[in-house]
Enzyme design. Structure first.
Site, PDB file in Angstrom:
ATOM      1  N   CYS A 197     -18.341   5.168 -24.970  1.00 55.01           N
ATOM      2  CA  CYS A 197     -19.592   6.050 -24.879  1.00 55.01           C
ATOM      3  C   CYS A 197     -19.760   6.274 -23.456  1.00 55.01           C
ATOM      4  CB  CYS A 197     -20.488   5.424 -25.661  1.00 55.01           C
ATOM      5  SG  CYS A 197     -20.287   5.243 -27.420  1.00 55.01           S
ATOM      6  N   GLU A 198     -19.293   6.899 -22.883  1.00 54.06           N
ATOM      7  CA  GLU A 198     -19.506   7.282 -21.236  1.00 54.06           C
ATOM      8  C   GLU A 198     -18.965   8.819 -21.213  1.00 54.06           C
ATOM      9  OE1 GLU A 198     -20.573   5.460 -18.221  1.00 54.06           O
ATOM     10  OE2 GLU A 198     -21.395   4.247 -19.736  1.00 54.06           O
ATOM     11  N   TYR A 215     -12.052   6.211  -9.153  1.00 57.15           N
ATOM     12  CA  TYR A 215     -11.661   6.730  -8.108  1.00 57.15           C
ATOM     13  C   TYR A 215     -11.123   8.343  -8.252  1.00 57.15           C
ATOM     14  CZ  TYR A 215      -9.697   1.923  -7.538  1.00 57.15           C
ATOM     15  OH  TYR A 215      -9.584   0.596  -7.364  1.00 57.15           O
ATOM     16  N   TYR A 240      -3.137  -1.101 -11.691  1.00 58.92           N
ATOM     17  CA  TYR A 240      -4.706  -1.018 -11.717  1.00 58.92           C
ATOM     18  C   TYR A 240      -5.213  -0.621 -12.973  1.00 58.92           C
ATOM     19  CZ  TYR A 240      -3.781  -2.290  -7.069  1.00 58.92           C
ATOM     20  OH  TYR A 240      -3.212  -2.823  -5.716  1.00 58.92           O
ATOM     21  N   GLY A 282       1.844  -3.586  -4.586  1.00 58.69           N
ATOM     22  CA  GLY A 282       1.583  -4.139  -5.867  1.00 58.69           C
ATOM     23  C   GLY A 282       1.902  -2.509  -6.552  1.00 58.69           C
ATOM     24  N   ARG A 283       0.890  -1.586  -6.303  1.00 56.18           N
ATOM     25  CA  ARG A 283       1.259  -0.314  -7.116  1.00 56.18           C
ATOM     26  C   ARG A 283       2.439   0.121  -7.334  1.00 56.18           C
ATOM     27  NH1 ARG A 283      -3.099   3.096  -7.104  1.00 56.18           N
ATOM     28  NH2 ARG A 283      -4.206   2.022  -5.422  1.00 56.18           N
ATOM     29  N   GLY A 332       0.697  -1.216  -0.121  1.00 61.64           N
ATOM     30  CA  GLY A 332      -0.048   0.006  -0.081  1.00 61.64           C
ATOM     31  C   GLY A 332       0.662   1.383  -0.019  1.00 61.64           C
ATOM     32  N   ARG A 368      -9.431   3.985 -13.942  1.00 62.17           N
ATOM     33  CA  ARG A 368      -9.211   4.732 -12.566  1.00 62.17           C
ATOM     34  C   ARG A 368      -9.663   6.267 -12.538  1.00 62.17           C
ATOM     35  NH1 ARG A 368      -4.648   5.700 -10.952  1.00 62.17           N
ATOM     36  NH2 ARG A 368      -5.189   5.394  -8.929  1.00 62.17           N
TER      37      ARG A 368
HETATM   38  N1  PLP Z   1      -2.818  -6.687  -0.020  1.00 64.87           N
HETATM   39  C1  PLP Z   1      -3.986  -6.554  -0.093  1.00 64.87           C
HETATM   40  C2  PLP Z   1      -4.524  -7.351   1.036  1.00 64.87           C
HETATM   41  C3  PLP Z   1      -4.472  -5.615  -0.794  1.00 64.87           C
HETATM   42  O1  PLP Z   1      -5.953  -5.588  -0.617  1.00 64.87           O
HETATM   43  C4  PLP Z   1      -3.939  -4.851  -1.606  1.00 64.87           C
HETATM   44  C5  PLP Z   1      -4.866  -3.761  -2.482  1.00 64.87           C
HETATM   45  O2  PLP Z   1      -5.722  -3.262  -2.130  1.00 64.87           O
HETATM   46  C6  PLP Z   1      -2.408  -4.783  -1.782  1.00 64.87           C
HETATM   47  C7  PLP Z   1      -2.114  -5.632  -0.939  1.00 64.87           C
HETATM   48  C8  PLP Z   1      -1.959  -3.783  -2.851  1.00 64.87           C
HETATM   49  O3  PLP Z   1      -1.665  -2.637  -2.470  1.00 64.87           O
HETATM   50  P1  PLP Z   1      -0.937  -1.706  -3.133  1.00 64.87           P
HETATM   51  O4  PLP Z   1      -1.008  -2.040  -4.534  1.00 64.87           O
HETATM   52  O5  PLP Z   1      -1.505  -0.324  -2.956  1.00 64.87           O
HETATM   53  O6  PLP Z   1       0.528  -2.022  -2.688  1.00 64.87           O
END
Ligand code: PLP
Length: 443
Positions: free
Chosen positions: A372-373, A345, A401, A303-304, A259, A341
């Site tokens: 078409c939005e 968001y 994402y 992830g991000r 996160g 996104r």
């Molecule tokens: N782990 C869990 C359980 C998640 O729900 C998420 C994303 O929502 C992540 C890891 C990855 O988060 P991020 O992409 O913000 O690092």
């Protein structure tokens, strides 16, 4: 950026590590000319800088390993996963967090070491669990009471004692978008610490003969710039784990989730990863010392922040519409089908002309997609040169994402993906075709 002709310094943090202006005056990534890439592979096109990806993986491993005795970095596949990326991550020694049979299937095809794969999800299916257990998955993260029952049964049938983590919601608000907040009381994920729910789950999981509860997990949200909420969540979750010794928990592993956010726009960025790692490590070490716990293995799930900055989306400019005194719309050949996104968001991006990244920013426009939005807006109010039809527009920080949330809305064809490195481009996913769209139709 490595040349004398510099792109706007404010854009550096949103562009991949190897981004530069090449001799032709074009944006180049991994030594590959972005305009040439667009010509060769067509647009929309997603380009990933391999050097950036590897650098992020190494930075995570380095910053956390420097501060904690036993660390696992698991990449959260939901941000985007494909075979080539899974292989790169395996090569860098990372683990993987998957949330579906589909993500697990990609990991398996990529021959990802399955003992380094963790299976998350708030509504795992019996078949998905059976596949995961049979494949020898490293951990299943228990999210609800049904998980405990189903997994215990599935593991018994497979003759396995499945290692699991129990996910709790520590009720900490991380101050991010409500759609990506996960650890508050009113969340669909995990067991609330309040009202004894998490305790009841822990008792049941510890009593399940085919489950081996190795630890606890919490996750508070995504795209976070503040580190303090992590410290609060860690404190609460470890206090819970310490208390659960009463029921026989031997805490061997702890995950504070993923996160840390990334920078999407010129002036808003997260603290350095070292600060994030320091906050987490300090909170874990402090809580363990106070609670008389040994410092467990710590797994983090970014992830991000692994893939976000490495990815750049390339589009071709098409039509434009001026609404005098209101705004100018510039339309590109992708949009919400490959990047939803902004629509869901209210996500913000920068944009630049790939063929002339140093050109004067002559006008304020809104970049829209072709779907078409009316909500199909990629970048609202961005300053760009006056772009002609056919010019290539780059949207940086598009690695996370976007592709994983891409759809076939309006029967759009999902875009191709290239990995670039040392002047070479490797197509890792081709563009979908009409035949792909129709492949699942039954006569
Ligand atoms: N782990 C869990 C359980 C998640 O729900 C998420 C994303 O929502 C992540 C890891 C990855 O988060 P991020 O992409 O913000 O690092």
């Amino acid at each position: 950026m490595t040349t004398g002709t510099e792109i706007d310094a404010d854009l550096r943090p949103v562009l991949p590590l190897t981004a530069e202006v090449n001799a032709a005056g074009h944006l180049a990534i991994g030594g590959c000319d972005a305009v040439e890439l667009a010509r060769e592979f067509g647009t929309p096109l997603y380009v990933f800088d391999e050097a950036d990806l590897r650098d992020r993986c190494r930075e995570y491993v380095r910053e956390f390993s420097a501060r904690l005795p036993d660390v696992g970095v698991l990449y959260a596949s939901k941000a985007y996963i494909g075979k080539a990326l899974a292989q790169l991550l395996a090569d860098e020694g990372l683990g993987l967090d998957v949330v579906s049979g589909g993500e697990l299937a990609i990991a398996r095809v990529a021959e990802f070491p399955l003992d380094r794969v963790y299976f998350h999800g708030n509504n795992k299916g019996r078949e998905e669990l059976a596949e995961a257990v049979a494949a020898g998955i490293g951990r299943v993260v228990i999210d609800n009471f049904r998980d405990i029952e189903l997994l215990d049964e599935v593991a018994r049938e497979a003759g396995v004692r499945q290692p699991v983590l129990l996910r709790v919601t520590p009720d900490v608000d991380p101050h991010t978008h409500s759609h990506i907040t996960t650890g508050v009381l009113d969340s669909k994920f995990g067991f609330a610490l309040a009202e004894g729910q998490a305790e009841e789950a822990m008792k049941r999981a510890l009593a399940a003969p085919n489950l081996d509860v190795v630890g606890v997990h919490c996750h508070i949200g995504s795209q976070l710039f503040e580190t303090e909420p992590y410290a609060a969540a860690i404190e609460k979750t470890l206090a819970f784990a310490a208390d659960m010794r009463r029921h026989g928990l031997n805490l061997r592993e702890f995950s504070p989730g993923g996160g840390i956010g990334i920078q999407y726009t010129r002036h808003e960025g997260p603290p350095p990863l070292a600060t994030f790692a320091e906050t987490i490590a300090t909170a874990i070490k402090g809580a363990c010392a106070r609670l008389g716990l040994e410092i467990p293995r710590v797994t983090v799930e970014p992830g991000r922040s692994i893939v976000g900055r490495a990815g750049v989306a390339l589009y071709s400019v098409g039509s434009r519409k001026d609404v005098p005194g209101v705004r100018t719309y510039v339309a590109v050949d992708g949009g919400m089908a490959d990047n939803i996104r902004p629509a869901i968001y209210d996500a913000k991006y920068e944009a630049l002309a790939a063929g002339r990244p140093l050109a004067a920013l002559e006008e304020l426009v809104t970049v829209v997609g072709k779907y078409c939005e009316s909500g199909d807006v990629l970048v609202r109010d961005v300053r760009l040169p006056h772009l002609e039809a056919g010019e290539v527009l780059a949207i940086p920080a598009s690695g996370a994402y976007c592709l994983s949330m891409a759809s076939n809305y309006n029967a759009a064809l999902k875009p191709p993906i290239v990995f670039v490195r040392d002047g070479k481009a490797r197509l890792v996913r081709r563009r979908e075709t009409y035949a792909d769209l129709l492949a699942t139709e039954v006569d």
